[in-house]
Design a protein around this motif. Structure first.
Motif, PDB file in Angstrom:
ATOM      1  N   ASN A  28       1.001  -0.831   0.024  1.00 30.91           N
ATOM      2  CA  ASN A  28       0.072  -0.266   0.119  1.00 30.91           C
ATOM      3  C   ASN A  28       0.906   1.231   0.303  1.00 30.91           C
ATOM      4  O   ASN A  28       0.277   2.170  -0.280  1.00 30.91           O
ATOM      5  CB  ASN A  28      -0.948   0.134   1.395  1.00 30.91           C
ATOM      6  CG  ASN A  28      -1.949  -0.922   0.990  1.00 30.91           C
ATOM      7  OD1 ASN A  28      -3.046  -1.057  -0.380  1.00 30.91           O
ATOM      8  ND2 ASN A  28      -2.378  -1.429   1.731  1.00 30.91           N
ATOM      9  N   SER A  73      -5.297   1.345   2.983  1.00 28.27           N
ATOM     10  CA  SER A  73      -6.197   2.097   2.059  1.00 28.27           C
ATOM     11  C   SER A  73      -7.160   1.659   1.827  1.00 28.27           C
ATOM     12  O   SER A  73      -8.243   1.951   2.665  1.00 28.27           O
ATOM     13  CB  SER A  73      -5.240   1.443   0.292  1.00 28.27           C
ATOM     14  OG  SER A  73      -5.682   0.479   0.120  1.00 28.27           O
ATOM     15  N   ASP A  94      -7.541   7.270  -1.114  1.00 33.78           N
ATOM     16  CA  ASP A  94      -6.833   6.232  -0.394  1.00 33.78           C
ATOM     17  C   ASP A  94      -5.933   7.614  -0.344  1.00 33.78           C
ATOM     18  O   ASP A  94      -5.702   9.273  -0.742  1.00 33.78           O
ATOM     19  CB  ASP A  94      -5.850   5.681  -1.893  1.00 33.78           C
ATOM     20  CG  ASP A  94      -6.536   4.230  -1.934  1.00 33.78           C
ATOM     21  OD1 ASP A  94      -7.110   3.741  -0.726  1.00 33.78           O
ATOM     22  OD2 ASP A  94      -6.020   4.235  -3.086  1.00 33.78           O
TER      23      ASP A  94
END
Length: 319
Positions: A28, A73, A94
């Motif tokens: 991520n 996320s 995000d």
């Protein structure tokens, strides 16, 4: 007063996450590639400094904003978001440096993330939103409330987060009950000096002897990851860590005038055994505090059905 004393701090803080969580966080953050994420149903907005911030939007109804934690996320919210979207317009971004929000423009701080949140509300024309934040996301909400107030806030939910993550003689409800500012700054300084060794030592220590051998300097995988990690500018994420280390929202939360739900995991590696629930009840008199006995740091991930139901009941009670 708190109804019980926190335990003695550990001599060395436990690790923040397990192997799976570490690898997910690296993905991520964009630090390693573990497959290409599937394209989502994204909208986006452009922040004031030009950063494009992707936002996953689903459902119709009163707006509800989900803000994820470090190394996560929007995907971490999806089991909850799909349930909430039956009655709400759910927006899950995000954050900078996470998921699809890369490359990063400039530095990342809690102040910058709070400004991003304010600009997101402006972009989508949201006048009264429910704000839900986990971990770093909860700190982002605390910063937003401190900077912008509650004029556009219908209610707030904070998930497994202390208002101050570092500890001292007068505050023992931060990370592990014993993570001092000096300790945390040392970890950040180590990552600034040699990111690859810091991260690979973390992953190797979690994964056991076989994985440590694969991540050694002599092993092909270890050499490849060191080259990859050595090419990445980690400074924005370390700026974020420093911003979180100096943040202190105890006073501003004591003045909060919006409905507040606090959800804590009794098995959280960060706060298990600490009377954080008592502090919230004592400090924010109108707060509703819910402790999940079997949950760790992410109750919304381990028990999404319960989390969604409790959040919906909370919002119905404060409609």
């Amino acid at each position: 007063m708190l109804d019980r004393a926190p335990p003695e701090p550990p001599p060395h803080p436990p690790r923040l996450t397990g192997l799976r969580g570490t690898l997910s966080a690296l993905r991520n953050f964009g630090l390693v590639s573990l497959g290409t994420p599937a394209a989502g149903d994204y909208d986006s907005f452009i922040a004031g400094d030009g950063q494009v911030v992707p936002v996953y939007v689903l459902g119709k109804g009163p707006p509800l904003v989900l803000v994820h934690g470090v190394g996560c996320s929007h995907r971490d919210w999806m089991p909850v978001a799909r349930r909430l979207a039956r009655h709400h317009c759910v927006l899950a971004w995000d954050a900078r440096g996470h998921g699809s929000c890369r490359p990063v423009r400039g530095s990342i701080t809690l102040g910058r993330l709070a400004t991003d949140l304010a600009e997101m509300l402006d972009h989508f024309g949201l006048q009264r939103s429910v704000l839900v934040g986990h971990s770093m996301g909860a700190l982002t909400l605390m910063q937003y409330l401190h900077s912008y107030g509650t004029q556009r806030v219908a209610a707030v939910a904070l998930v497994d987060q202390s208002p101050r993550i570092v500890t001292d003689d007068g505050w023992r409800l931060g990370l592990f009950g014993g993570c001092s500012a000096t300790m945390l700054s040392g970890l950040i300084a180590g990552a600034r000096q040699d990111l690859a060794e810091t991260l690979l030592n973390e992953v190797g220590a979690i994964g056991g002897a076989w994985l440590r051998r694969q991540l050694s300097v002599e092993a092909p995988l270890g050499r490849m990851l060191r080259r990859r990690l050595g090419s990445i500018d980690i400074r924005p994420l370390l700026d974020l860590a420093e911003s979180m280390a100096v943040a202190d929202f105890r006073a501003s939360l004591s003045r909060l005038d919006a409905p507040l739900l606090v959800v804590l995991g009794a098995r959280s590696p960060h706060y298990a055994g600490l009377p954080l629930d008592a502090w919230y009840r004592d400090t924010v008199k109108h707060a509703q505090v819910s402790v999940y006995p079997r949950a760790g740091h992410s109750p919304h991930v381990s028990e999404p059905l319960r989390f969604a139901r409790e959040l919906e009941r909370f919002l119905e009670d404060h409609a």
